[in-house]
Design an enzyme around this catalytic site. Structure first.
Site, PDB file in Angstrom:
ATOM      1  N   LYS A   1       0.844  -1.069  -0.337  1.00 35.37           N
ATOM      2  CA  LYS A   1      -0.212  -0.276   0.336  1.00 35.37           C
ATOM      3  C   LYS A   1       0.502   0.799  -0.281  1.00 35.37           C
ATOM      4  O   LYS A   1       0.871   2.067  -0.747  1.00 35.37           O
ATOM      5  CB  LYS A   1      -1.430   0.317   1.017  1.00 35.37           C
ATOM      6  CG  LYS A   1      -0.480  -0.201   2.737  1.00 35.37           C
ATOM      7  CD  LYS A   1      -1.217  -0.515   3.856  1.00 35.37           C
ATOM      8  CE  LYS A   1      -1.175   0.057   4.717  1.00 35.37           C
ATOM      9  NZ  LYS A   1      -0.254  -1.135   5.285  1.00 35.37           N
TER      10      LYS A   1
ATOM     11  N   ARG B   1      -6.468   2.821  11.161  1.00 35.43           N
ATOM     12  CA  ARG B   1      -5.859   1.532  11.457  1.00 35.43           C
ATOM     13  C   ARG B   1      -7.557   0.913  11.862  1.00 35.43           C
ATOM     14  O   ARG B   1      -7.100   0.189  12.462  1.00 35.43           O
ATOM     15  CB  ARG B   1      -4.804   1.281  11.732  1.00 35.43           C
ATOM     16  CG  ARG B   1      -3.628   1.125  10.826  1.00 35.43           C
ATOM     17  CD  ARG B   1      -2.784   0.327   9.997  1.00 35.43           C
ATOM     18  NE  ARG B   1      -2.685  -1.092  11.031  1.00 35.43           N
ATOM     19  CZ  ARG B   1      -1.243  -1.151  10.829  1.00 35.43           C
ATOM     20  NH1 ARG B   1      -0.171  -0.460   9.759  1.00 35.43           N
ATOM     21  NH2 ARG B   1      -0.572  -2.355  11.829  1.00 35.43           N
TER      22      ARG B   1
ATOM     23  N   ARG C   1      13.441  -9.696   2.006  1.00 39.89           N
ATOM     24  CA  ARG C   1      14.013  -8.164   2.158  1.00 39.89           C
ATOM     25  C   ARG C   1      14.580  -7.933   2.870  1.00 39.89           C
ATOM     26  O   ARG C   1      14.872  -8.427   4.225  1.00 39.89           O
ATOM     27  CB  ARG C   1      12.316  -7.686   2.589  1.00 39.89           C
ATOM     28  CG  ARG C   1      12.841  -5.518   2.469  1.00 39.89           C
ATOM     29  CD  ARG C   1      11.545  -5.060   2.179  1.00 39.89           C
ATOM     30  NE  ARG C   1      10.648  -5.216   4.022  1.00 39.89           N
ATOM     31  CZ  ARG C   1       9.695  -4.208   3.824  1.00 39.89           C
ATOM     32  NH1 ARG C   1       9.238  -3.662   2.647  1.00 39.89           N
ATOM     33  NH2 ARG C   1       8.787  -3.740   4.875  1.00 39.89           N
TER      34      ARG C   1
ATOM     35  N   ARG D   1      14.906  -6.039   8.649  1.00 41.71           N
ATOM     36  CA  ARG D   1      14.405  -5.388   9.369  1.00 41.71           C
ATOM     37  C   ARG D   1      13.528  -6.440  10.678  1.00 41.71           C
ATOM     38  O   ARG D   1      13.386  -7.240   9.493  1.00 41.71           O
ATOM     39  CB  ARG D   1      13.311  -4.260   9.326  1.00 41.71           C
ATOM     40  CG  ARG D   1      13.879  -3.233   9.425  1.00 41.71           C
ATOM     41  CD  ARG D   1      12.358  -2.441   7.842  1.00 41.71           C
ATOM     42  NE  ARG D   1      11.782  -2.477   8.369  1.00 41.71           N
ATOM     43  CZ  ARG D   1      10.815  -1.619   8.417  1.00 41.71           C
ATOM     44  NH1 ARG D   1      10.654  -1.525   7.175  1.00 41.71           N
ATOM     45  NH2 ARG D   1       9.482  -2.252   8.240  1.00 41.71           N
TER      46      ARG D   1
ATOM     47  N   ARG E   1       1.623  -9.710  13.063  1.00 41.27           N
ATOM     48  CA  ARG E   1       1.161  -8.344  12.155  1.00 41.27           C
ATOM     49  C   ARG E   1       0.306  -8.522  11.127  1.00 41.27           C
ATOM     50  O   ARG E   1      -1.207  -7.794  10.891  1.00 41.27           O
ATOM     51  CB  ARG E   1       2.598  -7.643  11.210  1.00 41.27           C
ATOM     52  CG  ARG E   1       3.614  -7.153  12.763  1.00 41.27           C
ATOM     53  CD  ARG E   1       4.543  -6.980  11.880  1.00 41.27           C
ATOM     54  NE  ARG E   1       4.299  -5.617  10.806  1.00 41.27           N
ATOM     55  CZ  ARG E   1       5.123  -5.120  10.075  1.00 41.27           C
ATOM     56  NH1 ARG E   1       6.497  -6.272   9.231  1.00 41.27           N
ATOM     57  NH2 ARG E   1       5.773  -4.338   9.296  1.00 41.27           N
TER      58      ARG E   1
END
Ligand code: ZN
Length: 218
Positions: A17, A92, A131, A164, A175
């Site tokens: 997003k 959120r 990532r 990360r 999450r």
């Protein structure tokens, strides 16, 4: 687009997003506000808000409503947002959405559409666990889709690449579940208001953006 249209990007962490919001903003000639970036910035600068936010972010949890609202309000009240803006990562929760409506009323801005980037967990895991970020310059790589020339070394500055903390499988799953649970009342709220548009996020960035552009123009 009228004077002060606002577009919200929603979707689970890793849905892309932020990338879509970043593409849309210059097309509409309005600023892009990323709540995630603002929070990470606050953590880096060790501000009061940052100290509070850090504990939540490290645990893969959403920051409390009052923190999210304060940070968002400060950002969207700036004068460069007066002709509209694109925002992702906020609101959120239902509480945040209700307060956001009040804030937009004060700013005389109009919530045009909420673009929900929909994507299954398996696809997110595939994307995020590959990532890697540069410790020095922040450049982002992907082991499959955008690998560095040398293993573990940044092409740009030679810095060390790392994963990360919030990009590990475990944290991503937490999450995702937290996101789904906390946003379902929000999704209902925007569906009833007639603002919500579903976008299939399990495609190439450019394919997804085509769908986003179509939704924004309609
Ligand atoms: Zn680098």
């Amino acid at each position: 687009m009228s004077m002060a249209d606002v577009f919200v990007f929603a979707g689970p962490p890793g849905s892309g997003k932020g990338t879509q919001a970043k593409l849309l903003a210059p097309k509409l000639k309005v600023p892009h506000i990323s709540l995630g970036d603002l929070l990470r910035e606050a953590v880096r600068s060790r501000s009061k808000v940052g100290e509070i936010a850090k504990n939540y972010l490290d645990a893969g949890k959403l920051v409390p409503d009052n923190v999210a609202i304060d940070v968002a309000e400060e950002a969207v009240s700036r004068k460069e947002c007066k002709n509209g803006f694109v925002i992702d990562g906020f609101p959120r929760t239902l509480e945040q959405a209700v307060l956001f409506d009040i804030l937009l009323g004060k700013l005389k801005s109009n919530l045009k559409k909420v673009l929900y980037i929909d994507i299954p967990l398996e696809e997110i895991l595939k994307r995020l666990t590959g990532r890697r970020s540069c410790r020095k310059c922040g450049a982002v790589y992907h082991l499959t889709y955008n690998p560095p020339k040398k293993d573990g070394i940044c092409d740009v500055c030679g810095g060390e690449l790392y994963q990360r903390h919030d990009d590990t499988d475990e944290v991503i799953k937490v999450r995702y579940e937290v996101y789904k649970k906390q946003t379902s009342p929000l999704i209902d709220y925007y569906t009833k208001a007639g603002n919500l548009v579903y976008i299939n996020g399990a495609k190439d960035v450019s394919e997804v953006f085509k769908e986003v552009s179509k939704a924004v123009a309609s």
